[in-house]
Design an enzyme around this catalytic site. Structure first.
Site, short mmCIF file in Angstrom:
data_model
loop_
_atom_site.label_atom_id
_atom_site.label_comp_id
_atom_site.label_asym_id
_atom_site.label_seq_id
_atom_site.Cartn_x
_atom_site.Cartn_y
_atom_site.Cartn_z
N GLU A 1 0.80 -1.24 0.00
CA GLU A 1 0.00 0.00 0.00
C GLU A 1 0.83 1.28 0.00
O GLU A 1 0.62 2.15 0.83
CB GLU A 1 -0.95 -0.01 1.21
CG GLU A 1 -1.87 -1.22 1.22
CD GLU A 1 -2.82 -1.25 2.43
OE1 GLU A 1 -2.65 -0.42 3.33
OE2 GLU A 1 -3.71 -2.11 2.45
N GLU B 1 -5.56 -11.14 -1.15
CA GLU B 1 -6.45 -10.98 0.01
C GLU B 1 -7.91 -10.97 -0.44
O GLU B 1 -8.66 -10.02 -0.18
CB GLU B 1 -6.12 -9.67 0.75
CG GLU B 1 -4.66 -9.52 1.11
CD GLU B 1 -4.31 -8.22 1.82
OE1 GLU B 1 -5.23 -7.55 2.31
OE2 GLU B 1 -3.13 -7.89 1.87
C1 XIL Z 1 -6.03 -6.78 8.38
C2 XIL Z 1 -6.31 -7.96 9.29
O1 XIL Z 1 -7.15 -8.86 8.62
C3 XIL Z 1 -6.92 -7.46 10.58
O2 XIL Z 1 -7.03 -8.54 11.51
C4 XIL Z 1 -6.08 -6.34 11.19
O3 XIL Z 1 -6.72 -5.83 12.34
C5 XIL Z 1 -5.86 -5.24 10.19
O4 XIL Z 1 -5.28 -5.78 9.01
N1 XIL Z 1 -4.77 -5.00 3.78
C6 XIL Z 1 -3.73 -5.80 4.22
C7 XIL Z 1 -3.94 -6.71 5.36
O5 XIL Z 1 -2.66 -5.81 3.59
O6 XIL Z 1 -2.78 -6.90 6.11
C8 XIL Z 1 -5.08 -6.25 6.24
O7 XIL Z 1 -5.31 -7.22 7.24
C9 XIL Z 1 -6.31 -5.99 5.42
C10 XIL Z 1 -6.05 -4.89 4.41
#
Ligand code: XIL
Length: 340
Positions: free
Chosen positions: A146, A253
């Protein structure tokens, strides 16, 4: 008689059908983000369906390296050991990020702000230690996460690492990761990577970094989607474009939630509840359309990871029903749509 008995014994197995990883064997790996509860309670579900695992939080700097010289490997080790025991490969997530990061890296013991060199020394130590520890099981790392802005005049997100180092933060992070494990695939990872404006920013940045010699092997599209968007034709276009500059693309994701908050602007209070039949149909359509596009790009797309195993674990909350398994770990009708 013996034959009949044999068939009868085989029936329950056949009735179970193939797991996701088998259905997509000829296309790409199927991954899942896990917490430590999952590796204790959901072993069979994981083993049956997935051949790639990402730690949902356990390998993030804030979790694994909460202070200078203080390491907390316990959770990451328990997930990695589960994967080692079952021959499942892992994606490492993540090394350089503005959130859940080792913020202590920016400040010296005497309270003064770290110089560029001081920050880089800590980042180097961090990356070398974490990547080396899991290099037997982790085949790909989300090195930088990001770093591109959603809007505004500058293409890069205004982060502490960007203010201190500009793009050098990424250049060094990728080099350190390569140094620690020459065999790992190194990814730039971001959300909304299908949106034309952001897509072009990601494309330009990765292309520039690669041309200068930064070791980037792939682009990760996070894939936090919903039932209203994106139009999967945009994902198709983004995959085509990215594949001109990187040999590997991962969906890192994936979840498709029932409400319409996108990317960074999540509002977990606005969860859809209860789900209407129309919403569930729209979700099926999104998953179906997406996998159609992904299969088309199977030459470059080599892993598709679901973000969270079940609706119980989902970071967007259970009522968003974003995963393929319900809160009890049972496959939902949308599972059959994907496992097809
Ligand atoms: C999220 C997790 O799923 C949560 O448990 C945590 O509180 C916050 O992060 N983008 C990403 C991930 O790259 O690491 C994030 O994961 C979701 C958004």
């Amino acid at each position: 008689m013996k034959k009949t008995l044999f068939l009868l014994l085989l029936l329950p197995l056949l009735a179970q059908g193939k797991g996701l990883k088998d259905t997509y064997r000829r296309h790409f790996l199927i991954g899942v983000a896990l917490n430590t509860r999952n590796v204790n309670d959901d072993r069979q579900l994981i083993i049956r369906n997935f051949n790639s695992v990402t730690c949902e939080n356990a390998m993030k700097p804030a979790e694994i390296h909460p202070a200078e010289g203080r390491w907390n490997f316990r959770e990451a080790d328990s997930i990695a050991n589960f994967c080692r025991a079952h021959g499942i490969k892992m994606r490492g997530h993540t090394l350089l990020w503005h959130a859940q990061f080792a913020d202590w890296m920016y400040t010296n013991a005497d309270g003064t702000a770290a110089t560029r060199e001081e920050f880089l020394r800590r980042l180097h130590d961090h990356i070398l230690t974490v990547v080396s520890r899991y290099k037997d099981v982790v085949y790909a790392w989300d090195v930088a996460n990001e770093c591109v802005a959603d809007g505004g005049p500058t293409p890069y997100r205004d982060t502490r690492h960007y203010r201190l180092l500009g793009l050098d933060a990424l250049r060094y992070a990728f080099r350190y990761a390569r140094e620690a494990d020459p065999n790992a695939l190194l990814f730039y990872n971001d959300y909304n990577a299908f949106q034309p404006a952001k897509r072009d920013r990601i494309y330009n940045m990765v292309r520039q970094l690669k041309e200068e010699g930064t070791p980037i092997d792939g682009i990760g599209l996070q894939g936090h989607y919903n039932i209203y968007g994106p139009d999967m034709a945009l994902v198709d276009t983004a995959l085509t474009l990215y594949s001109t500059i990187v040999p590997h693309i991962h969906i890192t994701e994936l979840d498709i939630r029932l409400n319409n908050d996108m990317g960074g602007a999540l509002d977990f209070q606005r969860q859809a509840q209860p789900a209407t039949p129309e919403q569930l149909e729209a979700q099926k359509k999104q998953y179906r359309d997406l996998f159609r596009v992904l299969k088309k790009h199977r030459k470059t797309v080599d892993c598709v990871t679901f973000w969270n195993l079940t609706d119980r674990d989902s970071w967007v909350g259970p009522t968003n029903q974003a995963t393929l398994f319900d809160t009890e770990g049972r496959p939902k009708p949308v599972y059959d749509v994907v496992n097809h």
